[in-house]
Design a protein around this motif. Structure first.
Motif, mmCIF file in Angstrom:
data_model
loop_
_atom_site.group_PDB
_atom_site.id
_atom_site.type_symbol
_atom_site.label_atom_id
_atom_site.label_comp_id
_atom_site.label_asym_id
_atom_site.label_seq_id
_atom_site.Cartn_x
_atom_site.Cartn_y
_atom_site.Cartn_z
ATOM 1 N N HIS A 37 6.888 41.983 32.311
ATOM 2 C CA HIS A 37 6.770 42.933 31.328
ATOM 3 C C HIS A 37 5.500 42.637 30.473
ATOM 4 O O HIS A 37 4.823 41.680 30.712
ATOM 5 N N THR B 94 16.397 56.053 35.354
ATOM 6 C CA THR B 94 17.740 56.101 34.489
ATOM 7 C C THR B 94 17.765 57.535 34.044
ATOM 8 O O THR B 94 18.821 58.374 34.373
ATOM 9 N N LYS B 95 17.197 57.718 32.983
ATOM 10 C CA LYS B 95 17.247 58.937 31.928
ATOM 11 C C LYS B 95 17.139 60.124 32.910
ATOM 12 O O LYS B 95 18.135 60.931 32.954
ATOM 13 N N ALA C 97 16.380 45.459 33.662
ATOM 14 C CA ALA C 97 15.477 45.122 32.373
ATOM 15 C C ALA C 97 15.501 43.623 32.059
ATOM 16 O O ALA C 97 14.402 42.867 31.684
ATOM 17 N N ALA D 65 20.408 49.622 34.550
ATOM 18 C CA ALA D 65 19.069 49.638 33.914
ATOM 19 C C ALA D 65 19.079 48.412 32.860
ATOM 20 O O ALA D 65 18.094 48.008 33.024
ATOM 21 N N HIS D 66 20.135 48.087 32.551
ATOM 22 C CA HIS D 66 20.229 46.753 31.610
ATOM 23 C C HIS D 66 19.947 45.600 32.525
ATOM 24 O O HIS D 66 19.276 44.795 31.726
ATOM 25 N N LEU E 213 9.602 48.034 32.939
ATOM 26 C CA LEU E 213 10.495 48.438 31.820
ATOM 27 C C LEU E 213 10.179 50.028 31.694
ATOM 28 O O LEU E 213 11.231 50.891 31.503
ATOM 29 N N THR E 214 9.141 50.620 31.997
ATOM 30 C CA THR E 214 8.864 52.139 32.090
ATOM 31 C C THR E 214 9.443 52.788 33.104
ATOM 32 O O THR E 214 9.613 53.868 33.254
ATOM 33 N N ARG E 215 9.120 52.060 34.278
ATOM 34 C CA ARG E 215 9.821 52.609 35.571
ATOM 35 C C ARG E 215 11.439 52.583 35.363
ATOM 36 O O ARG E 215 11.857 53.583 35.962
ATOM 37 N N HIS F 262 13.030 53.277 32.772
ATOM 38 C CA HIS F 262 13.441 54.632 31.663
ATOM 39 C C HIS F 262 13.277 55.695 32.771
ATOM 40 O O HIS F 262 14.267 56.430 32.736
ATOM 41 N N ALA F 263 12.256 55.777 33.785
ATOM 42 C CA ALA F 263 12.204 57.041 34.626
ATOM 43 C C ALA F 263 13.164 57.167 35.767
ATOM 44 O O ALA F 263 13.617 58.039 36.050
#
Length: 106
Positions: free
Chosen positions: A93, A38-39, A84, A80-81, A31-33, A35-36
């Motif tokens: 997770h 995509t954003k 996840a 990303a969705h 989940l943190t990867r 975020h990294a």
């Protein structure tokens, strides 16, 4: 002056993409990867595209850059969705790190 603006946009976008790559390697879970991935990557790509558009400043280049930007903004959140969602379903997770888990049973 436009070359300086284009250079600043390109360097800033490259640094954002670099931070995304470092985040993919350093972050501990999916989940943190995600975020990294995509954003900062999306912002970095948009800055690079803005730098390209500022440097060349012709209609065909701006049209192509705009098309790439739209596709990036449409596909990155969906990808990303899905990552996840699959990571959650596969149990990849850390439940302790979730503040609210609306998908948990019961």
């Amino acid at each position: 002056m436009i070359d300086v603006v284009a250079a600043v946009l390109l360097v800033t976008g490259s640094l954002m993409s670099l931070t995304a790559a470092i985040g993919l390697v350093r972050f501990p879970d999916v989940l943190t990867r995600m975020h990294a991935a995509t954003k900062p990557q999306t912002v970095g790509l948009l800055l690079i595209l803005a730098g390209i558009a500022a440097h060349f400043h012709t209609l065909p280049v701006i049209a192509m850059v705009s098309l790439v930007a739209v596709f990036q903004l449409v596909t990155a959140p969906v990808a990303a969705h899905m990552v996840a969602r699959n990571a959650y379903r596969a149990g990849m997770h850390d439940s302790r790190q979730l503040t609210v888990d609306e998908l948990a049973d019961g």
